[in-house]
Design an enzyme around this catalytic site. Structure first.
Site, short mmCIF file in Angstrom:
data_model
loop_
_atom_site.label_atom_id
_atom_site.label_comp_id
_atom_site.label_asym_id
_atom_site.label_seq_id
_atom_site.Cartn_x
_atom_site.Cartn_y
_atom_site.Cartn_z
CD GLU A 220 13.56 0.16 8.69
OE1 GLU A 220 14.14 1.12 9.23
OE2 GLU A 220 14.01 -0.99 8.67
CB CYS B 3 12.99 8.48 8.34
SG CYS B 3 14.04 7.64 7.15
CD GLU C 186 -3.06 7.96 3.10
OE1 GLU C 186 -2.08 7.20 2.94
OE2 GLU C 186 -3.63 8.11 4.19
CD GLU D 52 9.98 11.98 12.13
OE1 GLU D 52 8.89 11.44 12.34
OE2 GLU D 52 10.88 11.48 11.43
CB THR E 31 1.45 5.02 11.74
OG1 THR E 31 1.15 6.40 11.61
CG2 THR E 31 0.55 4.22 10.84
N GLY E 32 3.23 3.21 13.57
CA GLY E 32 3.95 1.94 13.78
C GLY E 32 3.40 1.20 14.99
N GLY F 76 7.01 4.48 8.26
CA GLY F 76 6.16 5.64 8.50
C GLY F 76 6.38 6.16 9.90
N GLY F 77 5.39 6.86 10.41
CA GLY F 77 5.53 7.50 11.71
C GLY F 77 5.50 6.51 12.87
CE LYS G 25 -2.05 2.50 3.09
NZ LYS G 25 -1.83 3.80 2.42
P1 NAD Z 1 2.31 7.77 8.37
O1 NAD Z 1 2.71 6.87 9.47
O2 NAD Z 1 1.20 8.72 8.58
O3 NAD Z 1 1.89 6.94 7.08
C1 NAD Z 1 2.73 5.97 6.50
C2 NAD Z 1 1.87 4.93 5.80
O4 NAD Z 1 1.07 4.27 6.79
C3 NAD Z 1 0.89 5.50 4.79
O5 NAD Z 1 0.80 4.60 3.70
C4 NAD Z 1 -0.42 5.52 5.55
O6 NAD Z 1 -1.56 5.42 4.73
C5 NAD Z 1 -0.28 4.28 6.41
N1 NAD Z 1 -1.10 4.29 7.63
C6 NAD Z 1 -1.48 5.35 8.39
N2 NAD Z 1 -2.22 4.93 9.44
C7 NAD Z 1 -2.30 3.58 9.36
C8 NAD Z 1 -2.90 2.56 10.16
N3 NAD Z 1 -3.59 2.86 11.27
N4 NAD Z 1 -2.78 1.27 9.79
C9 NAD Z 1 -2.06 0.95 8.69
N5 NAD Z 1 -1.48 1.85 7.88
C10 NAD Z 1 -1.57 3.16 8.22
O7 NAD Z 1 3.64 8.48 7.95
P2 NAD Z 1 3.84 9.58 6.84
O8 NAD Z 1 3.35 10.87 7.37
O9 NAD Z 1 3.30 9.09 5.53
O10 NAD Z 1 5.43 9.56 6.71
C11 NAD Z 1 6.23 10.25 7.57
C12 NAD Z 1 6.83 9.33 8.62
O11 NAD Z 1 7.51 8.23 8.03
C13 NAD Z 1 7.87 10.05 9.44
O12 NAD Z 1 7.67 9.80 10.81
C14 NAD Z 1 9.18 9.43 8.98
O13 NAD Z 1 10.21 9.50 9.91
C15 NAD Z 1 8.79 8.06 8.65
N6 NAD Z 1 9.75 7.43 7.72
C16 NAD Z 1 10.65 6.51 8.22
C17 NAD Z 1 11.60 5.93 7.37
C18 NAD Z 1 12.60 4.94 7.90
O14 NAD Z 1 13.24 4.28 7.11
N7 NAD Z 1 12.76 4.82 9.20
C19 NAD Z 1 11.62 6.28 6.02
C20 NAD Z 1 10.69 7.21 5.55
C21 NAD Z 1 9.76 7.77 6.41
#
Ligand code: NAD
Length: 510
Positions: free
Chosen positions: A270, A304, A198, A404, A252-253, A248-249, A195
């Site tokens: 990650e 990130c 969005e 962050e 969310t993780g 991602g964040g 996925k």
């Molecule tokens: P986000 O966590 O909001 O979203 C990331 C993804 O998760 C998107 O595809 C989103 O649709 C999905 N998502 C959101 N809520 C979800 C849920 N409840 N269940 C399942 N999927 C869900 O993050 P973002 O704003 O898109 O990206 C920024 C974040 O990503 C920052 O915190 C950044 O540090 C992190 N990031 C980390 C790395 C790494 O390698 N460590 C790399 C790039 C980005």
């Protein structure tokens, strides 16, 4: 050289080549292009000028479940499991070649959809092809071990695919993040339900066209578009998914980890960072200044591993900060299609407001704003632009130091000795990356060894290699991507024991 308008028009022409159903760019599920089951769509916006660029299918839980069911069949009964590692490698090499052959399209799609300058999306496209190439090579390399166990047995291990892998990625490196997930998973023989974020699914859809052209069996690669709370959650929670890999964040993780407990699926996370960039007074001055800027303002700070905390030895502080600010003011911010642009926009108005909220909190908490801190107007007024921002006179408990921001905001901290530099570097919940600048090589080693971070750099910032592991300590994640670690994360280890003396054991007498 093309003008900004010509270059952007070329990107829109490329977009017209993406598949369409009733004018909507569809998802790729089980080898077919398909709209969302409930017909939902989402309009994508160019972050540089606020204009709509495309309408895409906006999938939900039912779409994710359909993709998972197809992936399950592909893994359990499809031809993919019978394809040799050598043939899988050959296919992945062809994916790499196809990305290279269409590099211009990938670059322009990501610049249009994400806003980052062409020179950054070019780098991403080159790196994505190389990532597929690296894992294509790894697919056929030895992965098992043999063990000297007591006679008469022979014991060894093989690595096998985990199965159906759910993969959820963010918007900051659309093509590259999808690649980091797909390449190792496919090399190891898994099937994927990916996925994209969005806001930025378009380059992943272009990638799916390559999987279709190369005739990957149906269900091996699925691209489900949609929101995290619906489509993403369904992937994380499904009991038919064997592994979830998320970038991602951190918040969310955490919710993905909770959803994944349903069937105790394997998990890789990650997550975010607040990475320290420590500069000692004996550092090469120009190099330290240069990487301080690159560390935070590349990709408008939406990285990130961004070097968002510049931790400077007191005796160098004034000179270094003055030069960093002088150069930050000169960064050319603008449309990613403008060949002069060095820094693009923030991804969305919502995220820009989040970054502005942090700038506001820095001011309220008493940090000193040295440059930036404002939206850019004039011909950039319709886009989500924020000027490169530097805060000084911070204290460790301020939100701008601890949290962050994920935008072009650098905070400066000051230290008096090596021990304090390390204490400050480690003083957040994160542990993704960190750098140290000094000409004293022993000191550099001492400092990076004490950093609680998964990726460290000495006298540089940001280099990332497909060959080397990527991931965080503390709340920056679980597991590693890239390198052999990233491959292993998509495998189960099976122990195989062979009895070389085949006769009854005689344990029971009867
Ligand atoms: P986000 O966590 O909001 O979203 C990331 C993804 O998760 C998107 O595809 C989103 O649709 C999905 N998502 C959101 N809520 C979800 C849920 N409840 N269940 C399942 N999927 C869900 O993050 P973002 O704003 O898109 O990206 C920024 C974040 O990503 C920052 O915190 C950044 O540090 C992190 N990031 C980390 C790395 C790494 O390698 N460590 C790399 C790039 C980005």
């Amino acid at each position: 050289m093309q003008t900004t308008a010509e270059s952007s028009a070329r990107a829109e022409e490329i977009l017209r080549k993406l598949p369409r159903i009733e004018g909507v760019i569809p998802m790729y599920v089980n080898g077919r292009w398909t709209l969302a089951k409930d017909g939902d769509t989402r309009e994508l916006i160019n972050p540089s000028d606020g204009r709509p660029i495309a309408v895409v299918a906006d999938g939900g839980a039912a779409d994710a479940e359909a993709a998972i069911a197809g992936a399950r069949r592909a893994f359990d009964d499809g031809p993919w499991g019978r394809i040799s590692a050598a043939d899988r490698a050959a296919l992945l090499f062809r994916v790499a070649d196809a990305i290279d052959a269409n590099r211009d399209e990938f670059m322009r799609i990501d610049t249009l959809n994400n806003g980052k300058p062409l020179r950054e999306t070019e780098y991403d496209a080159i790196d994505a092809a190389n990532c597929f190439r690296y894992y294509a090579g790894l697919a056929t390399k030895p992965h098992g071990q043999t063990f000297d166990v007591p006679a008469p047995s022979q014991t060894f291990t093989v690595r096998e695919p985990i199965g159906v892998c759910g993969q959820i990625v963010p918007w900051n490196y659309p093509l590259l993040m999808a690649t980091w997930k797909l390449a190792p998973a496919l090399a190891a023989g898994n099937v994927c339900v990916l996925k994209p974020a969005e806001l930025t699914p378009l380059s992943t859809i272009r990638l799916a066209m390559i999987f279709e052209e190369l005739e990957f069996p149906p269900g091996v690669v699925n691209v489900v578009m949609g929101a995290g709370a619906t489509a993403g959650h369904a992937i994380a929670a499904s009991v038919l998914v064997d592994k979830i890999a998320f970038t991602g964040g951190t918040t969310t993780g955490r919710s993905i980890m909770q959803a994944a407990t349903a069937n105790l699926k394997k998990i890789s996370l990650e997550l975010g960072g607040k990475s320290p960039n420590v500069v000692f007074a004996d550092a090469d001055f120009d190099t330290a200044v240069d990487y301080a800027l690159f560390g935070i303002f590349a990709n408008a700070g939406q990285v990130c591993s961004a070097g968002s905390r510049l931790i400077v030895e007191r005796s160098l502080h004034d000179r270094l900060v003055e030069r960093v600010v002088e150069r930050a003011r000169k960064i050319r911010v603008g449309d990613g299609f403008d060949p002069e642009t060095e820094m693009g926009p923030i991804i969305s108005p919502v995220h820009r407001e989040r970054v502005e909220g942090y700038i506001e909190s820095g001011l309220t908490d008493g940090a000193k704003l040295l440059c930036g801190g404002e939206r850019l107007g004039g011909e950039l007024a319709e886009g989500n632009f924020i000027a490169p921002t530097v805060f000084d006179r911070t204290s460790p408990k301020m939100r701008i130091v601890q949290e962050e921001i994920f935008g072009p905001v650098l905070v400066v901290q000051t230290f008096d000795d090596e021990a304090e530099s390390i204490a400050l570097a480690n003083d957040t919940i994160y542990g993704l990356a960190g750098a140290v600048f000094t000409q004293d090589i022993a000191k550099a080693h001492r400092v990076v060894r004490k950093m609680r971070a998964g990726i460290t750099w000495i006298n540089t910032y940001h280099p990332t290699y497909n060959e080397a592991p990527w991931g965080g300590y503390k709340q920056s994640g679980i597991g590693r991507e890239l390198g052999t670690y990233g491959y292993d994360a998509y495998t189960e280890v099976k122990q195989i024991n062979v009895n070389l003396d085949v006769e009854p054991s005689g344990w029971f007498s009867g």
